[in-house]
Design an enzyme around this catalytic site. Structure first.
Site, mmCIF file in Angstrom:
data_model
loop_
_atom_site.group_PDB
_atom_site.id
_atom_site.type_symbol
_atom_site.label_atom_id
_atom_site.label_comp_id
_atom_site.label_asym_id
_atom_site.label_seq_id
_atom_site.Cartn_x
_atom_site.Cartn_y
_atom_site.Cartn_z
ATOM 1 N N ARG A 91 -2.181 4.538 0.382
ATOM 2 C CA ARG A 91 -2.757 3.307 -0.153
ATOM 3 C C ARG A 91 -4.232 3.241 0.254
ATOM 4 N NH1 ARG A 91 -1.845 -2.888 1.917
ATOM 5 N NH2 ARG A 91 -2.664 -3.900 0.044
ATOM 6 N N HIS A 92 -5.043 2.594 -0.579
ATOM 7 C CA HIS A 92 -6.456 2.397 -0.215
ATOM 8 C C HIS A 92 -6.556 1.673 1.130
ATOM 9 C CE1 HIS A 92 -5.930 -1.818 -1.107
ATOM 10 N NE2 HIS A 92 -5.320 -1.460 -2.216
ATOM 11 N N GLY A 93 -7.743 1.717 1.727
ATOM 12 C CA GLY A 93 -7.955 1.064 3.024
ATOM 13 C C GLY A 93 -8.195 -0.435 2.891
#
Ligand SMILES: *[C@@H]1O[C@H](CO)[C@@H](O)[C@H](O)[C@H]1NC(C)=O
Ligand SMILES: *[C@@H]1O[C@H](CO)[C@@H](O)[C@H](O)[C@H]1NC(C)=O
Ligand SMILES: *[C@@H]1O[C@H](CO)[C@@H](O)[C@H](O)[C@H]1NC(C)=O
Ligand SMILES: *[C@@H]1O[C@H](CO)[C@@H](O)[C@H](O)[C@H]1NC(C)=O
Length: 460
Positions: A81-83
């Site tokens: 997942r993106h940060g």
């Protein structure tokens, strides 16, 4: 650590009469809100891996448990997942509305309330709209370095330079930036300045949910699909949280709607995730309230992306097949004596990418569905988005060659081992790849994205 957990540990230790001289309670970190482990998809990665608070690059290679020492890693797929990111404009609006109410109408005397009213600034703006923050850049840079330490024969400079590490991202800026940050983590680690590395943008794989017509119509655009969430928001547990917030602020009960309570929870969560501060907004919740808020978020994810509807997980069929075809390719290349061409695949997407896939694979499935009326009996549920899906959450699939054609597959979530549900291997915690393929045989032979996602599915 919460008082309750310490009680449990102390009780446990006293019952079995163990004298433990090394059980030292860590100092409560004043910068960490007591409710930080209930932030569901707005949670910090460090909350699911607390050892990272001390050393963000720490890894524990003994979590990898191939059945014997001669096993070697031949392929790694990492779906990440993106940060950490800014709130979306929709949530910024809700947060501003709450802030204005508190500023104009709250009447309590507590210092935290005066701090909100006189010092705290509403610094979130709508144009931030979900962008990656600096903390999110670091989430991915650090994860890249940890994966290079966890898989020292796969995530290597030689493999990166040779094109054996492939990057795929969702088109959303927060994902592309996360992918760039992950790559930067590696190029900085090896001081690579003479070469650049591509990534592919592929929404069919990483944002399959947008392209699955049946999912969009039956769940995503269907308000009544979330009726359990709506009912919970009108129910006694949530009403009590709203009343307690109103009491703490000294405002009439009817001014704190469920949206307002949600905005307050977001304010505490975002101030922490983005700036690592324990903001005065966190004082609007005690631990019991936070657990109710967490349940509301889990209900939403359960019905919108998880086990609630079959199409939620089926929308990820395309990613499921993509993952297995890559594993198959690595397996057959290794078997036929060739070098594995895609040693590592890094795929960056969303919580909405990971949860349907985890669900399709059968992870975190409880015996009962989460509903508006079973909050109490779900207290021990395994479906907990706070633990599953913090920022930079990642599903790792590690393929090992153990010699003599014995291939094994180990799954990890957030760098911790998982076991494939219903697949028990007597010899080892890491099952044979062949057994995993058989276990998911029905999905491997079917689970066709086009068929599952068309609106009027033929029942055969
Ligand atoms: C590393 O992981 C192993 C297996 O999960 C565990 O027993 C051990 O305590 C961990 N070591 C550290 C330093 O966290
Ligand atoms: C993310 O990428 C955009 C361009 O795509 C850039 O303008 C922005 O500064 C980047 N943000 C971060 C945090 O790297
Ligand atoms: C919306 O969801 C409800 C509840 O699952 C379902 O009965 C209904 O058929 C759905 N509507 C559409 C248009 O799919
Ligand atoms: C398969 O991979 C292992 C581990 O890298 C390697 O030792 C072995 O030689 C490979 N097999 C073949 C036939 O190349």
């Amino acid at each position: 650590m919460p008082i309750n957990l310490w009680k449990v540990i102390l009780v446990h230790f006293s019952t079995i009469s163990v004298f433990c001289c090394c059980l030292v309670k860590p100092a409560e970190d004043a910068n960490i809100p007591a409710i930080a482990k209930y932030f569901s998809t707005k949670g910090r990665y460090e909350e699911v891996n607390p050892h990272l608070i001390e050393d963000i690059l720490a890894v524990n290679r003994s979590v990898l448990q191939p059945p014997s020492a001669q096993c070697q890693e031949i392929h790694l797929t990492a779906i990440i997942r993106h940060g950490t990111r800014y709130p979306t404009s929709k949530n910024v609006k809700k947060m501003r509305k709450l802030y204005e109410l508190v500023k104009s109408s709250a009447s309590g005397e507590e210092s935290w309330l005066r701090e909100i009213q006189s010092q705290w600034k509403m610094w979130y703006t709508e144009d931030m709209d979900g962008r990656l923050v600096q903390k999110g850049v670091n989430d991915h840079r650090h994860l890249a370095v940890r994966l290079s330490k966890l898989f020292p024969s796969l995530v290597t400079e030689e493999k990166l330079r040779g094109g054996f590490i492939k990057f795929i991202s969702s088109s959303k800026h927060r994902c592309v930036n996360s992918t760039l940050s992950f790559k930067a983590g590696l190029t900085e680690l090896w001081a690579i300045t003479d070469q650049e590395f591509d990534h592919a943008v592929n929404d069919a794989l990483m944002r399959f949910f947008d392209q699955c017509t049946r999912y969009v119509q039956e769940v995503d655009n269907n308000r009544s699909a979330l009726s359990e969430l709506d009912n919970f928001k009108q129910g006694p547990e949530m009403r009590r949280v709203q009343q307690k917030i109103a009491d703490r602020l000294g405002v009439p009960y009817n001014t704190i709607t469920d949206d307002m309570a949600e905005a307050a929870f977001y304010l505490c969560a975002y101030e922490f995730a983005i700036k690592t501060v324990n903001s005065p907004w966190c004082r609007l919740f005690d631990e019991v309230d936070a657990q109710v808020m967490e349940y509301a978020n889990d209900l939403k994810q359960f019905w919108k992306r998880g086990y609630g509807y079959d199409i939620n997980s089926k929308s990820s069929c395309i990613l499921f097949h993509d993952v297995f075809s890559r594993l198959d390719q690595a397996a057959s290349e290794n078997k036929s004596g060739q070098r594995v061409t895609e040693a590592v695949t890094v795929q960056v997407g969303h919580a909405e990418t990971l949860l349907p896939l985890l669900t399709l694979l059968g992870f975190f499935k409880d015996s009962d569905a989460l509903t508006s009326t079973n909050y109490a009996s779900q207290a021990q549920r395994s479906f907990r988005t706070s633990r599953m899906l913090p920022y930079a959450a990642n599903l790792l699939l590690v393929l090992y060659d153990c010699g003599g054609g014995d291939l094994r597959l180990q799954p990890l979530l957030n760098e911790k081992p998982l076991t494939f549900p219903g697949l028990t291997d007597r010899q080892a915690s890491v099952p044979r790849y062949q057994d995993v393929r058989e276990h998911y045989g029905e999905l491997l032979r079917g689970c066709d994205f086009e068929t599952e996602c068309q609106l009027f599915k033929q029942s055969l």
